[in-house]
Design a protein around this motif. Structure first.
Motif, mmCIF file in Angstrom:
data_model
loop_
_atom_site.group_PDB
_atom_site.id
_atom_site.type_symbol
_atom_site.label_atom_id
_atom_site.label_comp_id
_atom_site.label_asym_id
_atom_site.label_seq_id
_atom_site.Cartn_x
_atom_site.Cartn_y
_atom_site.Cartn_z
ATOM 1 N N ASP A 15 138.175 -26.765 -2.250
ATOM 2 C CA ASP A 15 138.358 -25.777 -3.328
ATOM 3 C C ASP A 15 138.731 -26.456 -4.646
ATOM 4 O OD1 ASP A 15 137.823 -23.755 -1.513
ATOM 5 O OD2 ASP A 15 139.935 -23.206 -1.239
ATOM 6 N N LEU A 16 139.614 -27.443 -4.585
ATOM 7 C CA LEU A 16 140.060 -28.134 -5.791
ATOM 8 C C LEU A 16 138.927 -28.873 -6.509
ATOM 9 C CD1 LEU A 16 143.446 -29.527 -4.478
ATOM 10 C CD2 LEU A 16 143.172 -28.002 -6.425
ATOM 11 N N ILE A 17 138.002 -29.437 -5.722
ATOM 12 C CA ILE A 17 136.931 -30.215 -6.354
ATOM 13 C C ILE A 17 135.622 -29.438 -6.468
ATOM 14 C CG2 ILE A 17 137.944 -32.442 -5.780
ATOM 15 C CD1 ILE A 17 135.972 -32.680 -3.466
ATOM 16 N N GLY A 18 135.629 -28.186 -5.992
ATOM 17 C CA GLY A 18 134.478 -27.316 -6.193
ATOM 18 C C GLY A 18 133.304 -27.544 -5.276
ATOM 19 N N ILE A 19 133.592 -27.846 -4.005
ATOM 20 C CA ILE A 19 132.520 -27.988 -3.015
ATOM 21 C C ILE A 19 132.885 -27.172 -1.780
ATOM 22 C CG2 ILE A 19 131.835 -30.283 -3.838
ATOM 23 C CD1 ILE A 19 133.331 -31.469 -1.400
ATOM 24 N N THR A 20 131.987 -27.117 -0.823
ATOM 25 C CA THR A 20 132.276 -26.380 0.411
ATOM 26 C C THR A 20 133.111 -27.243 1.349
ATOM 27 O OG1 THR A 20 130.307 -27.169 1.573
ATOM 28 C CG2 THR A 20 130.077 -25.139 0.235
ATOM 29 N N ARG A 21 133.828 -26.586 2.255
ATOM 30 C CA ARG A 21 134.611 -27.340 3.234
ATOM 31 C C ARG A 21 133.720 -28.206 4.111
ATOM 32 N NH1 ARG A 21 134.990 -27.838 7.985
ATOM 33 N NH2 ARG A 21 134.052 -25.843 8.444
#
Length: 135
Positions: free
Chosen positions: A22-28
């Motif tokens: 979430d912090l770096i803007g990608i999916t888990r």
């Protein structure tokens, strides 16, 4: 090396994979693939990760410090004080508030840490439970 360092940094900062994704803007799942060594982040994502953890991309990629591999693994097993002592003794590239430490500053921190370790050891001795020999 990237996978080991990502997992290590996430764990010592008490984050979940979802938190970092979430912090770096990608999916888990994308982030999980980085930690598993299945995928590598693109340049922009690598910089976001480095900026978040306040480390260099060289560190993440395994290009920083000659003994860093051992230090990362040792940290995973809880030897953070030993690692700090090692870094203070050996690293030329330590910073405090993003400013490189001088030799004198490193020596001051090392002496302070050694004093603190001795103080903690003494406190532990004072507070150790006394064994009851009347059993």
């Amino acid at each position: 090396m990237l996978d080991i360092r990502l997992k290590h940094l996430r764990k010592i900062n008490n984050h979940t994979q979802q938190d970092i994704a979430d912090l770096i803007g990608i999916t888990r799942p994308a982030y999980t693939a980085y930690e598993q060594g299945v995928r590598n982040p693109d340049y922009t994502t690598l910089i976001k990760i480095a900026d978040y953890y306040k480390v260099t991309t060289d560190f993440l990629l395994g290009r920083a410090d000659e003994n860093e591999d051992e230090l990362v693994l040792a940290t995973c097993y809880g030897r953070k004080v030993d690692i700090l002592m090692h870094n203070l003794n050996n690293s030329k590239y330590l910073t405090l508030e993003k400013i490189p430490l001088s030799t004198k500053e490193r020596e001051t921190l090392l002496v302070s840490l050694e004093f603190g370790i001795e103080l903690v050891k003494r406190m532990r001795k004072i507070h150790e439970p006394v064994e009851d020999t009347n059993d």
